[in-house]
Design a protein around this motif. Structure first.
Motif, mmCIF file in Angstrom:
data_model
loop_
_atom_site.group_PDB
_atom_site.id
_atom_site.type_symbol
_atom_site.label_atom_id
_atom_site.label_comp_id
_atom_site.label_asym_id
_atom_site.label_seq_id
_atom_site.Cartn_x
_atom_site.Cartn_y
_atom_site.Cartn_z
ATOM 1 N N ARG A 71 0.833 -1.199 0.000
ATOM 2 C CA ARG A 71 0.000 0.000 0.000
ATOM 3 C C ARG A 71 0.862 1.239 0.000
ATOM 4 N N ASP A 72 0.284 2.337 -0.480
ATOM 5 C CA ASP A 72 0.882 3.658 -0.393
ATOM 6 C C ASP A 72 -0.202 4.543 0.220
ATOM 7 N N LYS A 75 -0.919 7.985 -1.173
ATOM 8 C CA LYS A 75 -1.639 8.040 -2.456
ATOM 9 C C LYS A 75 -3.016 7.386 -2.364
#
Length: 125
Positions: A71-72, A75
């Motif tokens: 995951r980011d 973002k």
């Protein structure tokens, strides 16, 4: 809660593809998120899930060692990196979450309440 999957494609066996899922309406810091797939004539399978609060992952035996979920949070996007793809990985892939589940294993083994649209992955020579 909305999820939008991207990354549809045709890949040769042994190739790689990355799917992404952009989310809105929640943050990637508490609920579990994951990827599911359904091939023609087969039941839906929880492929890979991630607990966003502690980064614990769960993978189905069929993809363990080949797929990686990540995951980011900045973002609002999570990903599925698929390597060493096989023809049997051909399916429609869906990203999903359930705000009531924080466990990656629980999400992957139940039916999440929030789904993105499917994206087709075809592995063929």
């Amino acid at each position: 809660v909305q999820l939008q999957a991207l990354g549809e494609g045709l890949v040769q066996p042994g190739g790689s593809l990355r799917l992404s899922c952009a989310v809105s309406g929640f943050l990637l810091d508490r609920p579990a998120v994951g990827w599911f797939r359904q091939a023609p004539g087969k039941e839906r399978e929880g492929v890979s899930c991630l607990s966003t609060w502690n980064d614990i992952t769960h993978y189905s035996d069929s993809v363990k060692g080949r797929f990686t979920i990540s995951r980011d949070a900045a973002k609002n996007t999570f990903y599925l990196q698929m390597d060493n793809l096989r023809p049997e990985d051909t399916a429609v892939y869906y990203c999903a979450t359930d705000l009531g589940h924080s466990s990656s294993y629980a999400l992957c083994t139940t039916s999440p309440s929030n789904w993105g649209q499917g994206t087709l992955v075809t592995v063929s020579s």
